[in-house]
Design an enzyme around this catalytic site. Structure first.
Site, PDB file in Angstrom:
ATOM      1  N   ASP A  35       5.015  13.434   6.292  1.00 27.64           N
ATOM      2  CA  ASP A  35       5.730  12.337   6.945  1.00 27.64           C
ATOM      3  C   ASP A  35       6.631  11.593   5.969  1.00 27.64           C
ATOM      4  O   ASP A  35       7.495  10.817   6.375  1.00 27.64           O
ATOM      5  CB  ASP A  35       4.729  11.320   7.523  1.00 27.64           C
ATOM      6  CG  ASP A  35       3.998  11.873   8.727  1.00 27.64           C
ATOM      7  OD1 ASP A  35       4.568  12.746   9.386  1.00 27.64           O
ATOM      8  OD2 ASP A  35       2.868  11.436   8.993  1.00 27.64           O
TER       9      ASP A  35
ATOM     10  N   GLU B   2      29.433 -35.944   2.210  1.00 24.27           N
ATOM     11  CA  GLU B   2      29.757 -36.033   0.786  1.00 24.27           C
ATOM     12  C   GLU B   2      31.260 -36.159   0.561  1.00 24.27           C
ATOM     13  O   GLU B   2      31.711 -36.866  -0.333  1.00 24.27           O
ATOM     14  CB  GLU B   2      29.227 -34.804   0.038  1.00 24.27           C
ATOM     15  CG  GLU B   2      27.759 -34.938  -0.317  1.00 24.27           C
ATOM     16  CD  GLU B   2      27.228 -33.744  -1.117  1.00 24.27           C
ATOM     17  OE1 GLU B   2      26.077 -33.816  -1.537  1.00 24.27           O
ATOM     18  OE2 GLU B   2      27.962 -32.759  -1.305  1.00 24.27           O
TER      19      GLU B   2
ATOM     20  N   ASP C   5       2.948   6.664  15.869  1.00 24.36           N
ATOM     21  CA  ASP C   5       2.072   7.763  16.244  1.00 24.36           C
ATOM     22  C   ASP C   5       0.927   7.171  17.049  1.00 24.36           C
ATOM     23  O   ASP C   5       0.872   5.965  17.286  1.00 24.36           O
ATOM     24  CB  ASP C   5       1.615   8.587  15.036  1.00 24.36           C
ATOM     25  CG  ASP C   5       1.065   7.723  13.935  1.00 24.36           C
ATOM     26  OD1 ASP C   5       0.787   6.539  14.208  1.00 24.36           O
ATOM     27  OD2 ASP C   5       0.892   8.221  12.822  1.00 24.36           O
TER      28      ASP C   5
ATOM     29  N   GLU D 265      24.408 -24.407  -4.855  1.00 15.95           N
ATOM     30  CA  GLU D 265      23.788 -23.541  -5.856  1.00 15.95           C
ATOM     31  C   GLU D 265      22.297 -23.296  -5.580  1.00 15.95           C
ATOM     32  O   GLU D 265      21.732 -22.330  -6.058  1.00 15.95           O
ATOM     33  CB  GLU D 265      24.015 -24.107  -7.268  1.00 15.95           C
ATOM     34  CG  GLU D 265      23.322 -25.417  -7.592  1.00 15.95           C
ATOM     35  CD  GLU D 265      24.117 -26.640  -7.098  1.00 15.95           C
ATOM     36  OE1 GLU D 265      25.063 -26.446  -6.330  1.00 15.95           O
ATOM     37  OE2 GLU D 265      23.762 -27.766  -7.466  1.00 15.95           O
TER      38      GLU D 265
ATOM     39  N   ASP E 158       1.487   9.048   8.272  1.00 17.09           N
ATOM     40  CA  ASP E 158       0.362   8.961   7.339  1.00 17.09           C
ATOM     41  C   ASP E 158       0.230  10.160   6.401  1.00 17.09           C
ATOM     42  O   ASP E 158      -0.370  10.067   5.354  1.00 17.09           O
ATOM     43  CB  ASP E 158      -0.962   8.704   8.069  1.00 17.09           C
ATOM     44  CG  ASP E 158      -1.101   9.587   9.298  1.00 17.09           C
ATOM     45  OD1 ASP E 158      -0.389  10.621   9.355  1.00 17.09           O
ATOM     46  OD2 ASP E 158      -1.902   9.267  10.176  1.00 17.09           O
TER      47      ASP E 158
END
Ligand code: ATP
Length: 913
Positions: A624, A689, A323, A281, A620
């Site tokens: 774009d 376990e 770019d 969990e 930018d």
């Protein structure tokens, strides 16, 4: 009432004027109206959040276990499971809050700016300081920071944030609507919307929570975050494990009752405990926090990632479309040469006094450069404006023109903004009695618009083919040196006293005057970052608006290309069909797109995506935005970019630096690796376990349980989350950027990981744990089947044996924690002690173990008993056995892969499927 009168009325109401307010008045209003910020109603949210943590499906499964335990009357184990649920919920809650804070804190790295008229001057201020009455300037690409009534000009606004309608709408000062809903009024623009074109001035009439956006924010809660693919995958696996645990627990009940003659009630208690111990969990919150930690760390290095899930996408990025200007280069341009028909003039050695500053052609060039410009040079202060324009203005100044902005503005009659599609900018200016068009732009864009030329004596002559070729040749020569080239041109308008307002009426029949060459040096860090991309199998594609030869020269200089790259120009791209773009990108190993339009970026992004690439793309400008939006990772520039691009992107670079993209990819890979590390760690403890229960059930009860159910739960609480969290801070494994990118389809949890966790590390820990158990028990004279229950002579020895098993499991998991720190290399190469968090986590775990074993209340609860020192000493080698065995396994694997793979070829671009 006409629009003018309405505007005056509003200004009067707002106690403002067209000159704006003074700084002192703005300060006063700021205290009166408060900051221009949206406040989130965070306080009241936490009960819901906590409730969500307590009721998510895995927690519900545990509640089911609690119900079962209560039903059979095991109050203590039920309480322990409830404690686990509560602890986990609290833990998850804290982690989510922290994660949210980390994302919220990003805003402070990139405060929104606004241009306001204060004390009669346009100043760029923090948008949160806008007050009602402020006059603001809104330009293309700006995000509007307050509710504004336009006073002059017109813009196109993208109102999708408010209306959901993504088609830009016209907003103009000249249109006055009466009796329409406020959002539809043509003279109003609103906070949170974007200006996609045009320019306007307006007066702020509402800020902060009083804006339309504020009203919506007050109504609705924050947007719910979509679960990331990673979270979905992990959730699926967590469920799979939950189901397996449930099946195991269910199978345990008949086995234990019929095989080992346990009472049904006891069997049920064990089954419920087993279930609680095995359900992972804690996994999801740990992942969320790991991603948030990565986001925070990246922010300090110049990359703001806006979505947590983007971190994992970054890790599998295999193509970066970048770019050039400002990302690969510094975006600090200096003019180096001017070329006119009289020949080249070196600006670096230019002394205006004495040399041919009198040349009429150079004078004309200087005049165009100064007029067709929006930059400002403040002597002794920072220059303001687009770097290209600053360089052009500096050239004008060097050549003897006056760069003063107020002079320029006084003469300007009209302006056609720089259009990245046309690659041109023009102004119409008063020059003496004449109106003159001044144009600057890319040489290929200007020359076709010219039919004349200014000869060396400043006389206008016809532009013949030879002269055209000479100018183009010169532009190419500059460009192949990596210089950026602009052409300057002009035209005297026939005098009718009015400046034309249509672009097409102005930009034709121009007279070519000069070329200006500018130097924009590559950023120093870029070459190393490019080299990193090469070894990491990441392809770099340059998509630039600049000249093909300039782009090629810069790409070669930073190491992106070393052969003869295929250079595709915007024109060529326009001519070919969309599906051919895909072929182009696939077939040419080195490719550069030059003179590309923003639209081309979108097509290239689509083509790459269709081929299954994970693409990061920079941009930018306003245009774009679609490309940024549609790629996996849209990267916007924090400094030079527009607000619109920043909005559309997933990542914002605060320093505009290409190297930051690579750093972000590296972080993405690292965090993904780390998530895998703690998944292995968390999964590994399932085997130890389960083993005691299996041994007990399969032996038909002759071997008692090596671990009490409460010890198992204590182990779960004490050992799971702390080291797992620490593992998310692991340093990068060497060779991280030498691996090819992870395929997009690869799941975070892979079969070899599970095998390593369950069948290698887990089995080893289980073996050690059981060995310790038997060592103590047999040493006390136990034989299979001998009774060990309360009151029996062997009971104390049994308690000590389970304690040994409990501690053995913890010691073994410590070894596991060190083992999972690396996937391939030996731990030595990352440093045994290099993760302080893990060391602290382990120290905490040991302390807790000591409390569990030595504190009397816990002894009573867990059934633990102190062990003699000699026995305790036996635990010392446990971590080293587990860790050492895994080191050996990794060593053998490395050797095998070395043998299997011939020495790697020299690095080259790979094109991962
Ligand atoms: P990148 O796409 O790599 O950032 P870029 O900055 O060159 O490259 P754009 O800004 O689209 O891309 O510019 C394209 C071309 O337009 C430039 O190469 C230049 O020739 C021209 N140009 C750029 N800025 C201006 C300007 N302010 N005025 C006139 N022309 C310009």
């Amino acid at each position: 009432m006409n629009p003018e009168e309405a505007a005056e009325l509003l200004l009067r109401d707002l106690r403002s004027s067209r000159q704006g307010v003074s700084s002192a008045e703005a300060r006063r209003r700021l205290t009166q109206y408060g900051r221009n910020e949206l406040r989130r109603r965070r306080g009241r949210r936490w009960p819901n959040e906590l409730a969500r943590q307590l009721t998510h499906p895995l927690a519900l499964l545990l509640w089911l276990a609690v119900a079962l335990l209560l039903l059979v009357g095991s109050l203590i184990v039920a309480t322990a499971v409830v404690l686990i649920i509560l602890l986990n919920a609290a833990f998850a809650f804290v982690q989510e809050v922290q994660a949210e804070r980390a994302v919220d804190a990003l805003a402070q790295y990139l405060p929104q700016r606004a241009k306001a008229l204060r004390d009669g001057e346009v100043q760029e201020i923090d948008a949160s300081e806008l007050v009602p009455g402020d006059i603001v300037v809104i330009e293309q690409g700006d995000r509007i920071a307050a509710d504004v009534r336009l006073l002059a000009g017109a813009i196109e606004a993208d109102m999708s944030a408010l209306t959901g309608e993504s088609v830009p709408t016209l907003r103009s000062a000249a249109i006055l609507d009466v009796d329409v809903p406020v959002l539809q009024a043509h003279d109003l623009v609103f906070s949170g919307t974007n200006c996609t074109g045009g320019e306007a001035r307006g007066v702020v009439f509402a800020t902060g929570m009083r804006t339309e956006l504020g009203r919506i924010a007050a109504l609705s809660e924050t947007v719910k975050q979509e679960p990331s693919p990673l979270e979905r995958q992990v959730r699926r696996v967590a469920w799979l494990i939950a189901v397996v645990s449930l099946a195991l627990a269910a199978a345990f009940v008949p086995l234990a009752t019929f095989g080992a003659h346990l009472s049904v009630v006891d069997a049920l208690i064990f089954a419920a405990g087993l279930l609680a111990g095995m359900v992972p969990e804690g996994l999801l919150p740990v992942i969320t926090l790991a991603l948030a930690v990565a986001v925070k760390a990246l922010a300090t290095r110049g990359a703001l990632v806006k979505r947590l899930s983007a971190v994992e996408t970054l890790g599998s990025t295999d193509v970066i479309c970048t770019d050039k200007t400002g990302t690969l280069t510094e975006n600090r341009m200096s003019p180096v040469a001017v070329w006119t028909t009289a020949g080249p003039t070196d600006l670096s050695n230019w002394k205006s006094a004495g040399s041919s500053s009198g040349s009429p052609t150079l004078q004309a060039a200087a005049r165009i450069a100064a007029a067709c410009n929006n930059a400002r040079l403040h002597p002794g202060e920072e220059t303001v404006g687009d770097p290209t324009e600053i360089a052009v203005l500096l050239a004008a100044q060097t050549l003897g023109a006056d760069p003063d902005a107020s002079l320029r503005e006084a003469r300007r009659r009209w302006q056609f903004h720089f259009d990245p599609e046309l690659k041109l900018m023009s102004t119409v200016d008063q020059h003496g009695d004449e109106l003159v068009v001044h144009t600057k732009g890319a040489p290929e864009a200007i020359l076709p618009l010219c039919n004349a030329l200014l000869d060396k004596n400043g006389r206008q002559v016809a532009l013949d083919e030879a002269a055209r070729r000479r100018a183009t040749g010169q532009a190419d020569a500059f460009a192949s040196e990596g210089l950026r080239v602009l052409a300057l041109a002009q035209r005297v308008l026939t005098q009718d006293g009015r400046a034309p307002h249509r672009r097409g009426d102005v930009e034709h029949d121009l007279c070519f005057v000069a070329l200006i060459a500018m130097l924009d040096p590559p950023r120093p860090q870029v070459s190393a970052a490019v080299a990193n991309c090469r070894t990491a199998g990441i392809r770099i594609i340059v998509i630039t608006g600049d000249h093909p030869l300039t782009a090629a020269a810069i790409a070669r200089r930073v190491g992106i290309t070393d052969g003869q790259p295929r250079i595709v120009t915007g024109d060529e791209l326009d001519r070919i069909h969309e599906h051919q773009i895909g072929e182009l990108v696939r077939d040419a190993p080195e490719i550069i797109f030059a003179r590309a339009s923003p639209e081309a970026k979108l097509h290239i992004a689509d083509a790459l995506r269709d081929q299954g690439h994970v693409v990061a793309m920079t941009g930018d400008g306003v245009n774009d935005a679609p490309a940024l939006h549609s790629t996996d990772i849209g990267v916007a520039m924090g400094r030079s970019g527009t607000d619109v691009a920043r909005e559309a992107s997933t990542m914002v670079l605060t320093d505009d630096d290409f190297a930051s993209i690579v750093e972000a990819v590296r972080s993405g890979r690292r965090i993904y690796d780390n998530i895998r590390k703690f998944i292995i760690y968390i999964f590994a403890h399932a085997t130890p376990e389960v083993t005691p229960f299996l041994v007990f059930a399969l032996s038909g009860g002759t071997v008692p349980l090596a671990l009490t159910i409460l010890q198992l739960l204590a182990f779960d609480v004490g050992s799971e989350t702390m080291p797992a969290l620490a593992l998310s801070r692991e340093p990068a494994e060497p060779g991280l950027m030498k691996r090819p990118p992870r395929p997009r389809s690869e799941s975070v949890i892979r079969a070899p990981m599970l095998l390593r966790a369950w069948l290698f590390l887990g089995v080893m820990v289980a073996a050690l744990q059981m060995a310790g158990f038997f060592y103590v028990l047999v040493g006390a004279g136990w034989h299979p089947g001998a009774p060990t229950g309360p009151g029996e002579p062997l009971h104390h020895a049994y308690q000590q044996a389970t304690t040994m098993a409990f501690l053995g499991m913890i010691a073994g998991q410590i070894g596991t924690a060190f083992a999972v720190r690396t996937q391939h290399v030996s731990l030595r190469s990352v440093g045994v002690f290099s993760n302080r968090y893990l060391l602290a986590g382990i120290a905490g775990e040991l302390l807790l173990a000591a409390v569990f074993v030595y504190a009397p209340p816990f002894q009573a609860l867990l059934g633990t008993a102190p062990l003699p020192t000699t026995t305790l000493l036996l635990l010392l080698p446990y971590p080293f056995v587990v860790w050492g065995a895994d080191e050996l396994r990794r060593y053998l694997m490395r050797r095998r892969s070395h043998r299997a793979v011939p020495p790697p070829p020299p690095p080259q671009h790979t094109n991962q499927p």
